[in-house]
Design an enzyme around this catalytic site. Structure first.
Site, PDB file in Angstrom:
ATOM      1  N   TRP A 131       0.857  -1.198   0.000  1.00 37.32           N
ATOM      2  CA  TRP A 131       0.000   0.000   0.000  1.00 37.32           C
ATOM      3  C   TRP A 131       0.890   1.244   0.000  1.00 37.32           C
ATOM      4  O   TRP A 131       1.864   1.306   0.773  1.00 37.32           O
ATOM      5  CB  TRP A 131      -0.899  -0.041   1.235  1.00 37.32           C
ATOM      6  CG  TRP A 131      -1.816   1.136   1.396  1.00 37.32           C
ATOM      7  CD1 TRP A 131      -2.580   1.720   0.441  1.00 37.32           C
ATOM      8  CD2 TRP A 131      -2.057   1.867   2.612  1.00 37.32           C
ATOM      9  NE1 TRP A 131      -3.303   2.764   0.979  1.00 37.32           N
ATOM     10  CE2 TRP A 131      -2.993   2.871   2.312  1.00 37.32           C
ATOM     11  CE3 TRP A 131      -1.579   1.761   3.917  1.00 37.32           C
ATOM     12  CZ2 TRP A 131      -3.461   3.771   3.261  1.00 37.32           C
ATOM     13  CZ3 TRP A 131      -2.050   2.655   4.871  1.00 37.32           C
ATOM     14  CH2 TRP A 131      -2.984   3.648   4.541  1.00 37.32           C
ATOM     15  N   ASP A 212      -2.049  -6.423   8.565  1.00 36.65           N
ATOM     16  CA  ASP A 212      -2.969  -5.376   8.121  1.00 36.65           C
ATOM     17  C   ASP A 212      -4.188  -6.076   7.520  1.00 36.65           C
ATOM     18  O   ASP A 212      -4.073  -6.824   6.548  1.00 36.65           O
ATOM     19  CB  ASP A 212      -2.264  -4.497   7.075  1.00 36.65           C
ATOM     20  CG  ASP A 212      -3.072  -3.266   6.721  1.00 36.65           C
ATOM     21  OD1 ASP A 212      -4.263  -3.216   7.072  1.00 36.65           O
ATOM     22  OD2 ASP A 212      -2.522  -2.348   6.086  1.00 36.65           O
ATOM     23  N   LYS A 247     -14.119  -0.464   4.659  1.00 31.95           N
ATOM     24  CA  LYS A 247     -14.590  -1.081   3.418  1.00 31.95           C
ATOM     25  C   LYS A 247     -15.768  -2.011   3.680  1.00 31.95           C
ATOM     26  O   LYS A 247     -16.776  -1.940   3.011  1.00 31.95           O
ATOM     27  CB  LYS A 247     -13.470  -1.886   2.760  1.00 31.95           C
ATOM     28  CG  LYS A 247     -12.075  -1.304   2.924  1.00 31.95           C
ATOM     29  CD  LYS A 247     -11.776  -0.192   1.966  1.00 31.95           C
ATOM     30  CE  LYS A 247     -10.455   0.463   2.343  1.00 31.95           C
ATOM     31  NZ  LYS A 247      -9.916   1.365   1.392  1.00 31.95           N
TER      32      LYS A 247
HETATM   33  C1  LMR Z   1      -6.597   2.714  -0.846  1.00 35.24           C
HETATM   34  O1  LMR Z   1      -5.591   1.993  -0.816  1.00 35.24           O
HETATM   35  O2  LMR Z   1      -7.015   3.254  -1.886  1.00 35.24           O
HETATM   36  C2  LMR Z   1      -7.391   2.927   0.409  1.00 35.24           C
HETATM   37  O3  LMR Z   1      -6.859   2.177   1.436  1.00 35.24           O
HETATM   38  C3  LMR Z   1      -7.581   4.348   0.757  1.00 35.24           C
HETATM   39  C4  LMR Z   1      -6.335   5.012   1.241  1.00 35.24           C
HETATM   40  O4  LMR Z   1      -6.380   5.605   2.317  1.00 35.24           O
HETATM   41  O5  LMR Z   1      -5.292   4.988   0.558  1.00 35.24           O
END
Ligand code: LMR
Length: 397
Positions: A131, A212, A247
């Protein structure tokens, strides 16, 4: 005028994910498509409020009689229900503590602060890729970040051998950040058997798992997705879970998450809670109430929980259907690239394999917004934009 302390600053780079939203909002093309931020949208392009949430809110309207501060760790009934959702109703909760946090990101930051300043950890290992915000959150907490192998060179499947080699080389006392399901950004997850091997490797190497869990229910089901946690629990070793209801309850704006710390015994668990609360108090003091109260109301009612599970299943099924539609649409265009792997990925995201130049071209020439890594939010597709996306991808390939 006094001298300025601000004027020498340069503009910060826009956020890799949320910055796209701002750019999308400023785009005047009426046919623009937003497949950036991980938000579920229905067939009409709306991010709906779940029916179970609406019902819980009506109940809260009637019954709530105070907006006074919550405790530093949040609502006690919420903590209990979070643990049951993660580990099942019969779990022995004595070695674990849960803090209600502002979203999953809040949980990650509290975990980072706790690990760095209370536990004395210095480094956390992130999957490659991960992420876009993981590195920044943990660095802000003072942890050094490094990466372990995850996605194979084909860009379509897990490099499990590489992942296990990386884990074996992580020094004892370091932390590893794992995604329980619906890996963000790839949609590629380990199997249940592989999770057992990962848990065993962490235990052997003295590596602390921080899991996570932001998409519970989006891969195969609420309970099915929690299977990833079981080998860590059965090992009796310490680990942490950062979970989110953004989500699976559609409660994005209410910021509802949790940090669960699993220790080896209840006395240690109480000590971890005392320190995690210090990390919260110096950060945001105590969590906001409304979202946690909604989740606790739903999960505290058998009827509302059943409704919630059916609503999560509907979101999951729709996304999986869109994956199939996308692949079929590319096949029907006789595309030279085989996109069939997208059907095997799980969760909101697909790692399309599009490179940054192609991503840029999609945005500039078609007003289609996806994350620079090539991550597409499949949950933002619908029958009216999917064909437009496929035509545009064909043009930029
Ligand atoms: C994403 O990865 O798009 C979501 O988890 C929102 C974010 O806060 O980045």
């Amino acid at each position: 005028m006094a001298s300025s302390m601000f004027s020498s600053m340069e503009m910060a780079a826009p956020d890799a994910i949320l910055g796209l939203n701002a750019a999308f909002n400023n785009d005047e093309n009426p046919h623009k498509i937003n497949l950036g931020v991980g938000v579920y949208k229905d067939e009409t392009g709306i991010t709906p409020i779940l029916e179970c949430v609406k019902q819980a809110e009506r109940m809260l309207m009637e019954s709530e009689n105070s907006k006074s501060y919550l405790g530093i760790d949040g609502l006690p009934e919420y903590a209990k229900l979070v643990r049951q959702t993660l580990f099942g109703r019969d779990v022995d909760v004595s070695p674990m503590v849960t803090l209600q946090t502002p979203g999953g990101t809040g949980a990650l930051r509290v975990a980072g602060d706790f690990l760095k300043s209370k536990v004395g950890a210095s480094r956390i290992w992130l999957s490659n890729p991960t992420w876009a915000n993981h590195g920044a959150v943990f660095s802000a907490a003072g942890l050094v970040t490094d990466s372990y192998r995850y996605l194979g060179e084909c860009g379509k499947a897990l490099d499990f051998t590489g992942m296990m080699e990386s884990i074996a080389a992580i020094p004892a006392g370091d932390v590893i950040c794992l995604h329980a399901c619906c890996h963000n950004p790839t949609g590629v997850d380990p199997t249940v058997e592989q999770w057992s091997e990962i848990a065993a490797a962490c235990a052997t190497g003295g590596v602390l798992p921080l899991i996570d869990f932001a998409y519970q229910g989006f891969a195969n089901g609420i309970r099915e997705d929690a299977a990833a946690l079981q080998p860590f629990l059965s090992s009796g070793n310490e680990f942490m879970v950062c979970s989110s209801f953004s989500k699976n309850f559609g409660l994005y704006a209410e910021r509802v998450g949790a940090l669960t710390i699993v220790s080896q015994d209840s006395a240690t668990a109480a000590v971890t809670l005392s320190h995690a609360k210090k990390a919260v108090r110096t950060n945001y003091s105590n969590p906001p109430k409304h979202g946690g109260a909604i989740v606790a109301t739903v999960l505290g009612s058998t009827e509302l929980t059943a409704l919630w599970e059916s609503e999560v299943a509907a979101m999951r099924d729709r996304i999986n259907g869109l994956r199939q539609e996308f692949v079929a649409a590319m096949v029907s265009r006789q595309c030279s690239v085989d996109f069939s792997f997208i059907q095997d990925q799980r969760g909101m995201f697909s790692f399309s394999g599009l490179n940054p130049m192609q991503v840029d071209q999609l945005r500039k020439e078609h007003s289609i917004y996806i994350v620079g890594s090539g991550r597409i939010n499949v949950a933002g597709l619908n029958s009216s934009n999917i064909q437009v996306l496929c035509d545009a991808i064909l043009e930029v390939l």
